[in-house]
Design an enzyme around this catalytic site. Structure first.
Site, PDB file in Angstrom:
ATOM      1  N   LYS A 196       0.871  -0.944  -0.017  1.00 29.71           N
ATOM      2  CA  LYS A 196       0.028   0.081   0.071  1.00 29.71           C
ATOM      3  C   LYS A 196       0.940   1.023  -0.020  1.00 29.71           C
ATOM      4  CE  LYS A 196      -4.425   1.609   1.775  1.00 29.71           C
ATOM      5  NZ  LYS A 196      -5.023   1.515   0.840  1.00 29.71           N
ATOM      6  N   GLU A 204      -8.662  -5.699  -9.196  1.00 29.87           N
ATOM      7  CA  GLU A 204      -9.602  -5.333  -8.128  1.00 29.87           C
ATOM      8  C   GLU A 204      -9.955  -3.948  -8.811  1.00 29.87           C
ATOM      9  OE1 GLU A 204      -6.850  -3.955  -4.923  1.00 29.87           O
ATOM     10  OE2 GLU A 204      -5.244  -3.307  -6.135  1.00 29.87           O
TER      11      GLU A 204
HETATM   12  N1  PXG Z   1      -7.455  -2.074  -3.100  1.00 31.33           N
HETATM   13  C1  PXG Z   1      -6.898  -0.716  -3.353  1.00 31.33           C
HETATM   14  C2  PXG Z   1      -6.054  -0.213  -4.533  1.00 31.33           C
HETATM   15  C3  PXG Z   1      -7.052   0.125  -2.081  1.00 31.33           C
HETATM   16  O1  PXG Z   1      -6.523   1.111  -2.088  1.00 31.33           O
HETATM   17  C4  PXG Z   1      -8.557  -1.633  -1.113  1.00 31.33           C
HETATM   18  C5  PXG Z   1      -8.267  -2.318  -2.210  1.00 31.33           C
HETATM   19  C6  PXG Z   1      -9.598  -2.259   0.074  1.00 31.33           C
HETATM   20  O2  PXG Z   1      -8.817  -2.466   0.930  1.00 31.33           O
HETATM   21  P1  PXG Z   1      -8.998  -2.401   2.475  1.00 31.33           P
HETATM   22  O3  PXG Z   1      -8.346  -2.542   3.379  1.00 31.33           O
HETATM   23  O4  PXG Z   1      -9.466  -0.837   2.776  1.00 31.33           O
HETATM   24  O5  PXG Z   1     -10.339  -3.167   2.814  1.00 31.33           O
HETATM   25  C7  PXG Z   1      -7.924  -0.228  -1.068  1.00 31.33           C
HETATM   26  C8  PXG Z   1      -8.056   0.548  -0.002  1.00 31.33           C
HETATM   27  C9  PXG Z   1      -9.193   6.792  -0.078  1.00 31.33           C
HETATM   28  C10 PXG Z   1      -9.065   5.216   0.545  1.00 31.33           C
HETATM   29  O6  PXG Z   1      -8.956   7.576   0.793  1.00 31.33           O
HETATM   30  C11 PXG Z   1      -8.747   4.037  -0.274  1.00 31.33           C
HETATM   31  C12 PXG Z   1      -8.740   2.915   0.443  1.00 31.33           C
HETATM   32  C13 PXG Z   1      -9.105   2.674   1.624  1.00 31.33           C
HETATM   33  C14 PXG Z   1      -9.544   3.741   2.582  1.00 31.33           C
HETATM   34  C15 PXG Z   1      -9.558   5.241   1.898  1.00 31.33           C
HETATM   35  O7  PXG Z   1      -9.264   6.720  -1.195  1.00 31.33           O
HETATM   36  N2  PXG Z   1      -8.036   1.912  -0.356  1.00 31.33           N
END
Ligand code: PXG
Length: 284
Positions: free
Chosen positions: A149, A182
């Site tokens: 991430k 995804e």
């Molecule tokens: N794929 C990607 C590329 C992400 O960035 C997820 C899957 C889902 O992961 P989680 O652990 O959240 O279930 C993410 C998560 C934002 C924002 O502000 C982006 C995410 C999470 C929270 C806020 O754009 N991405």
């Protein structure tokens, strides 16, 4: 708003990083987005595990012990009076010279923001999303592993631009082999023949924490859930489709590339898992 910056809380106006920070110059850094539900930091351990794994993969040392980081996060949430909201925990490579070498950066910068969260409108949860297939291919795991991430989201942003241009809230990204990876900021699930499927993270996705929780909740409901490579056809032919993520939680998809999914409304398993997720998030 108070921001945690390195070793203390500061006023928002004083929360600054340098223009020479490699986080800004090169997207060199890692982050987490974490929910706060009813005053509790959701799946905090899992988020911290992922943050440290991401940092390790890019040879970035997080400049704080895990115990201190927990304390700093809790203090930031409290200082901003957040009981339902969102935490952004960011670690950048720090100030360096112009040039890629990360090891000239001696002081990684760490900051924590705790704020209210911008949600999809309630209507979209009831009606479901329309999504498109992005032509932008998800980063190859041998190039920039999507399991990290990192602060470099340009791959996802290119796909998001395609979504915005198509007037859709999200885009589905595929890998070089043509399998579903995804969405730009969420993981993808379908229901087919009564079974819940999501791509393995090796297909090119973040190991989403909401994804893991939803798989656990599905199994607790005695639903069948499995990881499997999915093609664009699998999405078109699905009985149900939904996305999971920290911001979106669980949200149904009812249209992809103009194909209507199932009945055109969020399906029964999607609705059940959304409800179970809500109960879990507010009970923990
Ligand atoms: N794929 C990607 C590329 C992400 O960035 C997820 C899957 C889902 O992961 P989680 O652990 O959240 O279930 C993410 C998560 C934002 C924002 O502000 C982006 C995410 C999470 C929270 C806020 O754009 N991405």
């Amino acid at each position: 708003m108070k921001i945690w910056l390195n070793d203390r809380l500061v006023e928002e106006a004083d929360a600054k990083v340098s223009v020479f920070d490699h986080g800004l110059l090169y997207g060199d850094g890692v982050f987490e987005g974490i929910r706060v539900y009813s005053g509790r930091i959701f799946e905090f351990d899992a988020h911290l595990d992922r943050l440290y794994r991401s940092a390790k993969a890019i040879r970035l040392e997080i400049p704080m012990s895990r115990e201190k980081l927990v304390e700093a996060t809790e203090k930031t949430v409290a200082a901003n009076g957040i009981s339902d909201g969102y935490i952004r925990l960011v670690v950048t490579r720090g100030v360096g010279t112009l040039g890629l070498n990360p090891f000239v950066c001696k002081n990684a910068q760490l900051f924590i923001i705790a704020d209210k969260i911008q949600l999809y409108p309630q209507e979209l949860y009831e009606k479901g999303l329309r999504v498109i297939s992005a032509s932008t291919i998800r980063n190859h795991p041998q190039s920039l592993p999507p399991q990290i991430k990192s602060l470099n989201y340009l791959n996802n942003i290119l796909a998001k631009i395609e979504a915005v241009d198509a007037n859709a809230p999200e885009a589905i990204m595929y890998n070089l082999q043509g399998y579903v990876a995804e969405a730009t900021g969420d993981n993808v699930f379908i229901v087919a023949g009564g079974v819940i499927y999501t791509p393995p993270v090796q297909a090119g996705s973040l190991e989403g924490i909401t994804r893991d929780v939803v798989i656990k909740l599905a199994k607790a409901e005695k639903l069948k859930a499995a990881e499997r490579n999915l093609t664009r056809f699998d999405l078109y032919a699905a009985d149900e489709m939904f996305l999971t993520g920290t911001a979106a939680e669980v949200i149904g998809v009812v249209n992809i590339d103009g194909r209507i999914i199932g009945s055109g409304k969020p399906g029964p398993m999607t609705t059940l898992l959304r409800k179970k997720f809500y109960e879990y998030a507010h009970s923990k």
